[in-house]
Design a protein around this motif. Structure first.
Motif, PDB file in Angstrom:
ATOM      1  N   PHE A 105       0.837  -1.206   0.000  1.00  0.00           N
ATOM      2  CA  PHE A 105       0.000   0.000   0.000  1.00  0.00           C
ATOM      3  C   PHE A 105       0.874   1.258   0.000  1.00  0.00           C
ATOM      4  CE2 PHE A 105      -1.836   3.387   2.658  1.00  0.00           C
ATOM      5  CZ  PHE A 105      -2.950   3.720   1.902  1.00  0.00           C
ATOM      6  N   ILE A 106       1.902   1.280   0.851  1.00  0.00           N
ATOM      7  CA  ILE A 106       2.807   2.433   0.933  1.00  0.00           C
ATOM      8  C   ILE A 106       3.532   2.632  -0.400  1.00  0.00           C
ATOM      9  CG2 ILE A 106       4.878   3.349   2.049  1.00  0.00           C
ATOM     10  CD1 ILE A 106       2.506   3.484   3.907  1.00  0.00           C
ATOM     11  N   ALA A 107       4.002   1.519  -1.003  1.00  0.00           N
ATOM     12  CA  ALA A 107       4.692   1.605  -2.300  1.00  0.00           C
ATOM     13  C   ALA A 107       3.768   2.193  -3.364  1.00  0.00           C
ATOM     14  CB  ALA A 107       5.183   0.220  -2.721  1.00  0.00           C
ATOM     15  N   ASP A 108       2.492   1.771  -3.350  1.00  0.00           N
ATOM     16  CA  ASP A 108       1.509   2.284  -4.310  1.00  0.00           C
ATOM     17  C   ASP A 108       1.248   3.777  -4.102  1.00  0.00           C
ATOM     18  OD1 ASP A 108       1.320  -0.232  -5.390  1.00  0.00           O
ATOM     19  OD2 ASP A 108      -0.533  -0.768  -4.341  1.00  0.00           O
ATOM     20  N   VAL A 109       1.170   4.188  -2.834  1.00  0.00           N
ATOM     21  CA  VAL A 109       0.924   5.603  -2.524  1.00  0.00           C
ATOM     22  C   VAL A 109       2.072   6.473  -3.044  1.00  0.00           C
ATOM     23  CG1 VAL A 109       0.801   7.296  -0.634  1.00  0.00           C
ATOM     24  CG2 VAL A 109      -0.599   5.244  -0.541  1.00  0.00           C
ATOM     25  N   ILE A 110       3.308   6.027  -2.816  1.00  0.00           N
ATOM     26  CA  ILE A 110       4.480   6.785  -3.292  1.00  0.00           C
ATOM     27  C   ILE A 110       4.427   6.918  -4.815  1.00  0.00           C
ATOM     28  CG2 ILE A 110       7.006   6.767  -3.505  1.00  0.00           C
ATOM     29  CD1 ILE A 110       7.039   5.225  -0.783  1.00  0.00           C
ATOM     30  N   GLU A 111       4.104   5.811  -5.485  1.00  0.00           N
ATOM     31  CA  GLU A 111       4.071   5.781  -6.949  1.00  0.00           C
ATOM     32  C   GLU A 111       2.931   6.637  -7.499  1.00  0.00           C
ATOM     33  OE1 GLU A 111       5.649   4.965 -10.486  1.00  0.00           O
ATOM     34  OE2 GLU A 111       6.463   4.000  -8.694  1.00  0.00           O
ATOM     35  N   ASN A 112       1.721   6.430  -6.962  1.00  0.00           N
ATOM     36  CA  ASN A 112       0.529   7.108  -7.489  1.00  0.00           C
ATOM     37  C   ASN A 112       0.526   8.608  -7.213  1.00  0.00           C
ATOM     38  OD1 ASN A 112      -0.370   4.625  -8.343  1.00  0.00           O
ATOM     39  ND2 ASN A 112      -1.712   4.289  -6.593  1.00  0.00           N
ATOM     40  N   SER A 113       1.034   8.985  -6.046  1.00  0.00           N
ATOM     41  CA  SER A 113       0.986  10.406  -5.671  1.00  0.00           C
ATOM     42  C   SER A 113       2.169  11.181  -6.240  1.00  0.00           C
ATOM     43  CB  SER A 113       0.984  10.544  -4.149  1.00  0.00           C
ATOM     44  OG  SER A 113       2.220  10.114  -3.616  1.00  0.00           O
ATOM     45  N   GLN A 114       3.215  10.441  -6.670  1.00  0.00           N
ATOM     46  CA  GLN A 114       4.455  11.082  -7.126  1.00  0.00           C
ATOM     47  C   GLN A 114       5.043  11.958  -6.021  1.00  0.00           C
ATOM     48  OE1 GLN A 114       5.925  10.816 -10.767  1.00  0.00           O
ATOM     49  NE2 GLN A 114       5.038   8.975  -9.903  1.00  0.00           N
ATOM     50  N   THR A 115       5.020  11.423  -4.790  1.00  0.00           N
ATOM     51  CA  THR A 115       5.630  12.116  -3.646  1.00  0.00           C
ATOM     52  C   THR A 115       7.074  12.466  -3.972  1.00  0.00           C
ATOM     53  OG1 THR A 115       4.300  10.716  -2.204  1.00  0.00           O
ATOM     54  CG2 THR A 115       6.094  11.919  -1.168  1.00  0.00           C
TER      55      THR A 115
END
Length: 273
Positions: A105-115
């Motif tokens: 989930f954390i990996a997806d958030v980093i990828e999707n949000s372009q943090t």
């Protein structure tokens, strides 16, 4: 509460409140510590408390060669740990299903949000790039792990200072200048807001571990500072109507402002004058 926990909760929910005194849309007290007070050996760190749920995040930066198929990109490697000390339900040993799902989930958030854009971590295309190891460890588990983990990760990343690295053209070796450090380029600030669904219809925000166990489903909404939707995480359970989902998104946007304000306040307090 012990014999009929669900009925006990329903009595409170009918009155639009919860056993701990919170309203249905109210978060637990949230605190964050950033920097040296968290982990002195990390390049960036943060400790987040969401009620009793306590999560610490440490970011370690290392140098490595980029992958052959993405020569101009660095790496971000998130890892969520749920050790046996944080709750009775977890066991020592290899990461369990819940820890693996949280890491993904954390990996997806980093990828999707372009943090962080992975191209920003590249030092020399095809030769050298930064690897950010983001270890998120739960110290005390009382529900809503995802919100606390995303918050701790963001706060820790904002604390990272990377030394200047150059490649010597004559020797081909990297030279690290520890005296000149720059903060990470954080392009987006994702914040997660989790809800538990009771009896297929009722939504409560920031569920405790007990509320998660009694709920018929959960949903986590991740938004950025522009109010854009970065991710919707719904691992099965009760379906949500479009109107209910929109309610969740509206609450998530409000929560984002609260979290961003808290992070900015703490960073301002630790920034040398």
């Amino acid at each position: 509460r012990t014999v009929e926990p669900l009925e006990y909760y329903r009595r409170f929910l009918k009155e639009n409140c919860r056993p701990d005194g919170r309203e249905l849309g109210e978060f637990r007290t949230t605190t964050v510590n950033i920097g040296k007070c968290s982990i002195t050996t990390a390049d960036g760190s943060a400790l987040v408390k969401l009620g009793n749920t306590t999560v610490i995040c440490g970011v370690k930066a290392e140098l490595a060669a980029p992958a052959a198929d993405s020569a101009n990109k660095g790496y971000i490697v998130p890892n969520v740990e749920l050790p046996s000390l944080c709750a009775e339900r977890f066991r020592s040993g290899p990461p369990g299903e819940e820890a693996q799902a949280a890491s993904q989930f954390i990996a997806d958030v980093i990828e999707n949000s372009q943090t962080i854009v992975k191209e920003d971590l590249c030092i020399a295309s095809g030769k050298l790039a930064w690897v950010l190891y983001c270890d998120i460890i739960c110290l005390d588990y009382d529900g809503n792990l995802l919100d606390a983990s995303v918050f701790a990760l963001l706060a820790a990343l904002k604390n990272v200072q990377l030394p200047l690295v150059m490649i010597n053209e004559e020797t081909g070796l990297s030279e690290v200048n520890l005296k000149q450090k720059n903060p990470l380029l954080i392009r987006k600030h994702p914040v997660a807001t989790s809800f538990a669904i009771f009896d297929d219809t009722l939504l409560i925000v920031d569920p405790t571990a007990e509320e998660e166990d009694l709920a018929t489903g959960t949903v986590t909404i991740v938004t950025d500072e522009e109010g854009r939707l970065c991710s919707v995480h719904k691992p099965g359970g009760s379906p949500l109507t479009g109107a209910k989902l929109q309610d969740c998104i509206t609450r998530a946007i409000t929560r984002h402002k609260e979290v961003k304000k808290l992070i900015d306040k703490v960073i301002k307090s630790i920034t040398p004058k």
